[in-house]
Design a protein around this motif. Sequence first.
Motif, PDB file in Angstrom:
ATOM      1  N   UNK A  79     -10.175  26.278  24.107  1.00  6.66           N
ATOM      2  CA  UNK A  79      -9.078  27.073  23.881  1.00  6.66           C
ATOM      3  C   UNK A  79      -7.744  27.052  24.541  1.00  6.66           C
ATOM      4  N   UNK A  80      -7.563  26.196  25.307  1.00  5.36           N
ATOM      5  CA  UNK A  80      -6.539  25.706  26.071  1.00  5.36           C
ATOM      6  C   UNK A  80      -5.414  25.114  24.927  1.00  5.36           C
ATOM      7  N   UNK A  81      -3.986  25.097  25.322  1.00  7.44           N
ATOM      8  CA  UNK A  81      -2.966  24.648  24.428  1.00  7.44           C
ATOM      9  C   UNK A  81      -2.269  23.635  25.526  1.00  7.44           C
ATOM     10  N   UNK A  82      -1.613  22.603  24.527  1.00  9.28           N
ATOM     11  CA  UNK A  82      -0.762  21.440  25.202  1.00  9.28           C
ATOM     12  C   UNK A  82       0.480  21.956  25.970  1.00  9.28           C
ATOM     13  N   UNK A  83       0.657  21.802  27.048  1.00  9.74           N
ATOM     14  CA  UNK A  83       1.981  22.404  27.582  1.00  9.74           C
ATOM     15  C   UNK A  83       2.927  21.276  27.495  1.00  9.74           C
ATOM     16  N   UNK A  84       4.201  21.320  27.231  1.00  4.98           N
ATOM     17  CA  UNK A  84       5.111  20.261  27.028  1.00  4.98           C
ATOM     18  C   UNK A  84       6.583  20.778  27.616  1.00  4.98           C
ATOM     19  N   UNK A  85       6.594  22.116  27.815  1.00  4.79           N
ATOM     20  CA  UNK A  85       7.972  22.730  28.343  1.00  4.79           C
ATOM     21  C   UNK A  85       7.991  22.732  29.949  1.00  4.79           C
ATOM     22  N   UNK A 146       2.485  11.295  21.073  1.00  5.98           N
ATOM     23  CA  UNK A 146       4.013  11.546  20.942  1.00  5.98           C
ATOM     24  C   UNK A 146       4.620  12.136  22.199  1.00  5.98           C
ATOM     25  N   UNK A 147       3.693  13.019  22.924  1.00  8.53           N
ATOM     26  CA  UNK A 147       4.563  13.750  24.103  1.00  8.53           C
ATOM     27  C   UNK A 147       4.274  12.574  25.188  1.00  8.53           C
ATOM     28  N   UNK A 148       3.326  11.879  25.249  1.00  9.71           N
ATOM     29  CA  UNK A 148       3.071  10.873  26.148  1.00  9.71           C
ATOM     30  C   UNK A 148       4.182   9.716  26.114  1.00  9.71           C
ATOM     31  N   UNK A 149       4.650   9.282  24.883  1.00  2.00           N
ATOM     32  CA  UNK A 149       5.692   8.608  24.841  1.00  2.00           C
ATOM     33  C   UNK A 149       6.892   8.970  25.185  1.00  2.00           C
ATOM     34  N   UNK A 150       7.182  10.365  25.124  1.00  2.00           N
ATOM     35  CA  UNK A 150       8.555  10.660  25.375  1.00  2.00           C
ATOM     36  C   UNK A 150       8.748  11.270  26.742  1.00  2.00           C
ATOM     37  N   UNK A 151       7.577  11.418  27.635  1.00  2.00           N
ATOM     38  CA  UNK A 151       7.586  11.977  28.760  1.00  2.00           C
ATOM     39  C   UNK A 151       7.068  11.066  29.644  1.00  2.00           C
ATOM     40  N   UNK A 152       7.501  10.451  30.931  1.00  2.00           N
ATOM     41  CA  UNK A 152       6.962   9.990  31.785  1.00  2.00           C
ATOM     42  C   UNK A 152       5.685  10.445  32.492  1.00  2.00           C
ATOM     43  N   UNK A 153       4.933   9.903  33.177  1.00  2.00           N
ATOM     44  CA  UNK A 153       3.815  10.348  33.647  1.00  2.00           C
ATOM     45  C   UNK A 153       3.859  11.104  35.038  1.00  2.00           C
ATOM     46  N   UNK A 154       4.460  10.366  35.851  1.00  2.00           N
ATOM     47  CA  UNK A 154       4.628  10.934  37.306  1.00  2.00           C
ATOM     48  C   UNK A 154       5.884  10.825  37.749  1.00  2.00           C
ATOM     49  N   UNK A 155       6.863  10.069  37.390  1.00  2.00           N
ATOM     50  CA  UNK A 155       8.138   9.911  38.081  1.00  2.00           C
ATOM     51  C   UNK A 155       9.263  10.265  36.845  1.00  2.00           C
ATOM     52  N   UNK A 156       9.958  11.233  36.992  1.00  2.17           N
ATOM     53  CA  UNK A 156      10.984  11.551  36.090  1.00  2.17           C
ATOM     54  C   UNK A 156      12.001  10.491  35.957  1.00  2.17           C
ATOM     55  N   UNK A 157      12.266  10.379  34.593  1.00  4.09           N
ATOM     56  CA  UNK A 157      13.559   9.491  34.243  1.00  4.09           C
ATOM     57  C   UNK A 157      15.035   9.939  34.976  1.00  4.09           C
TER      58      UNK A 157
END
Length: 161
Positions: A79-85, A146-157
């Motif tokens: 029941x969880x949702x994907x957080x992207x914000x 798609x979220x993973x392609x636009x958002x880095x794993x650990x280190x911000x761009x």
Amino acid sequence: MRNRSERLLGYAFVAAQSALFVVIFAPRRRRPGVQPPARRSVALRATAGLAIGTGAVVAVAGARELGADLTPMPLPREGSRLRTGGAYAVVRHPVYTGAMAASAVRGLTAGGRVRPAAAAALCALLVVKAGWEERQLRARFPDYPAYARRTPRFVPRLRAR
């Protein structure tokens, strides 16, 4: 229902990271008759404290955004949702990023050999745990790739203005 091997591996990740956190952050025991290590400079201690605090703030920000979905297990809750914000718009794993930053600084500035080794082991463990967790998230959330392609794993761009 998750299969037994997934749950066992999840528990193993949690147990290992918990043990490493204790090694890294537990107060140093003073042994009778052993000279304490030389004190670090005030500037180094202040900088390390600020870096550890920053790592903790990043981890807490990520944890707060998960709310009731927060779990140490690398398996998404039913029941969880994907957080992207919020923090999750900057990196995919802000809790791990903050924990790795704080642990690395503590390990490198605490002296000795055990804490730096434990910090390195924790960072390696969290990288592996994040990869395993991402496989679970890809299977659960169709939007995750798609979220993973636009958002880095650990280190911000770093973005140019």
